[in-house]
Design a protein around this motif. Structure first.
Motif, short mmCIF file in Angstrom:
data_model
loop_
_atom_site.label_atom_id
_atom_site.label_comp_id
_atom_site.label_asym_id
_atom_site.label_seq_id
_atom_site.Cartn_x
_atom_site.Cartn_y
_atom_site.Cartn_z
N SER A 57 -1.96 6.50 -7.16
CA SER A 57 -3.21 6.30 -6.42
C SER A 57 -3.72 4.87 -6.58
O SER A 57 -4.29 4.31 -5.65
CB SER A 57 -4.27 7.32 -6.84
OG SER A 57 -4.73 7.08 -8.14
N ALA A 58 -3.51 4.27 -7.75
CA ALA A 58 -3.92 2.87 -7.96
C ALA A 58 -3.11 1.95 -7.05
O ALA A 58 -3.65 1.04 -6.42
CB ALA A 58 -3.75 2.48 -9.42
N TYR A 59 -1.81 2.20 -6.97
CA TYR A 59 -0.93 1.41 -6.11
C TYR A 59 -1.36 1.54 -4.65
O TYR A 59 -1.48 0.55 -3.93
CB TYR A 59 0.52 1.87 -6.29
CG TYR A 59 1.52 1.07 -5.51
CD1 TYR A 59 2.06 -0.10 -6.03
CD2 TYR A 59 1.92 1.46 -4.23
CE1 TYR A 59 2.97 -0.85 -5.32
CE2 TYR A 59 2.83 0.72 -3.51
CZ TYR A 59 3.35 -0.43 -4.06
OH TYR A 59 4.24 -1.18 -3.34
N LYS A 60 -1.60 2.77 -4.21
CA LYS A 60 -2.00 2.99 -2.82
C LYS A 60 -3.37 2.40 -2.53
O LYS A 60 -3.62 1.91 -1.43
CB LYS A 60 -1.98 4.49 -2.50
CG LYS A 60 -0.58 5.04 -2.43
CD LYS A 60 -0.57 6.53 -2.20
CE LYS A 60 0.86 7.06 -2.18
NZ LYS A 60 0.90 8.50 -2.00
N SER A 61 -4.25 2.40 -3.52
CA SER A 61 -5.58 1.81 -3.34
C SER A 61 -5.47 0.30 -3.15
O SER A 61 -6.22 -0.28 -2.36
CB SER A 61 -6.45 2.12 -4.56
OG SER A 61 -7.69 1.48 -4.46
N MET A 62 -4.55 -0.33 -3.85
CA MET A 62 -4.36 -1.78 -3.70
C MET A 62 -3.65 -2.12 -2.40
O MET A 62 -3.96 -3.13 -1.77
CB MET A 62 -3.57 -2.34 -4.89
CG MET A 62 -4.35 -2.35 -6.17
SD MET A 62 -3.51 -3.21 -7.51
CE MET A 62 -2.16 -2.09 -7.83
N SER A 63 -2.70 -1.29 -1.98
CA SER A 63 -1.93 -1.61 -0.78
C SER A 63 -2.57 -1.06 0.49
O SER A 63 -2.19 -1.45 1.59
CB SER A 63 -0.50 -1.08 -0.89
OG SER A 63 -0.47 0.33 -0.85
N LYS A 64 -3.52 -0.13 0.32
CA LYS A 64 -4.20 0.51 1.46
C LYS A 64 -3.19 1.16 2.40
O LYS A 64 -3.29 1.11 3.62
CB LYS A 64 -5.06 -0.48 2.25
CG LYS A 64 -6.10 -1.19 1.43
CD LYS A 64 -7.13 -0.24 0.90
CE LYS A 64 -8.22 -1.01 0.16
NZ LYS A 64 -9.00 -0.17 -0.69
N SER A 65 -2.19 1.80 1.77
CA SER A 65 -1.13 2.43 2.55
C SER A 65 -0.59 3.64 1.81
O SER A 65 -0.56 3.67 0.58
CB SER A 65 0.00 1.42 2.77
OG SER A 65 1.11 2.03 3.38
N ASP A 66 -0.14 4.63 2.56
CA ASP A 66 0.48 5.81 1.98
C ASP A 66 1.97 5.60 1.72
O ASP A 66 2.63 6.45 1.16
CB ASP A 66 0.30 7.03 2.89
CG ASP A 66 -1.12 7.55 2.86
OD1 ASP A 66 -1.73 7.57 1.78
OD2 ASP A 66 -1.63 7.93 3.93
N THR A 67 2.49 4.46 2.16
CA THR A 67 3.92 4.17 1.95
C THR A 67 4.09 3.31 0.71
O THR A 67 3.12 2.83 0.12
CB THR A 67 4.50 3.42 3.17
OG1 THR A 67 3.91 2.13 3.24
CG2 THR A 67 4.28 4.18 4.46
N ASP A 68 5.32 3.10 0.31
CA ASP A 68 5.62 2.28 -0.87
C ASP A 68 6.09 0.89 -0.47
O ASP A 68 6.85 0.26 -1.20
CB ASP A 68 6.70 2.97 -1.72
CG ASP A 68 6.21 4.27 -2.32
OD1 ASP A 68 5.00 4.39 -2.55
OD2 ASP A 68 7.05 5.16 -2.56
N GLU A 69 5.64 0.40 0.65
CA GLU A 69 6.12 -0.89 1.16
C GLU A 69 5.35 -2.08 0.63
O GLU A 69 5.69 -3.20 0.93
CB GLU A 69 6.07 -0.88 2.69
CG GLU A 69 7.01 0.13 3.32
CD GLU A 69 6.91 0.17 4.82
OE1 GLU A 69 6.26 -0.71 5.41
OE2 GLU A 69 7.50 1.07 5.42
N GLY A 70 4.32 -1.89 -0.13
CA GLY A 70 3.55 -3.03 -0.64
C GLY A 70 2.50 -3.47 0.35
O GLY A 70 1.84 -2.64 0.97
#
Length: 69
Positions: free
Chosen positions: A52-65
């Motif tokens: 969730s921290a990663y998605k919050s930073m990327s603003k995306s549901d994917t793992d593309e950064g």
């Protein structure tokens, strides 16, 4: 819903939710950090928080950064 929660997007709301769950788990186990927990590498609670921290930073549901700072 509080006024500050109304300004959060879905990613920030999820991060807040998983953060509260993680802190509760740490508190129940008497820990200040997950690092000292025997379940550190297998912990689903920690994994959900990190995701969730990663998605919050990327603003995306994917793992593309594509972080949005």
């Amino acid at each position: 819903m509080s006024e500050s929660s109304q300004n959060l997007d879905k990613f920030e709301l999820a991060l807040k939710q998983y953060s509260e769950i993680l802190l509760s788990c740490q508190s129940q186990k008497g820990l200040m950090s997950c690092m000292k927990c025997s379940e550190f590498f297998e912990c689903e609670t920690r994994k959900n928080y990190v995701d969730s921290a990663y998605k919050s930073m990327s603003k995306s549901d994917t793992d593309e950064g594509g972080f949005d700072f």
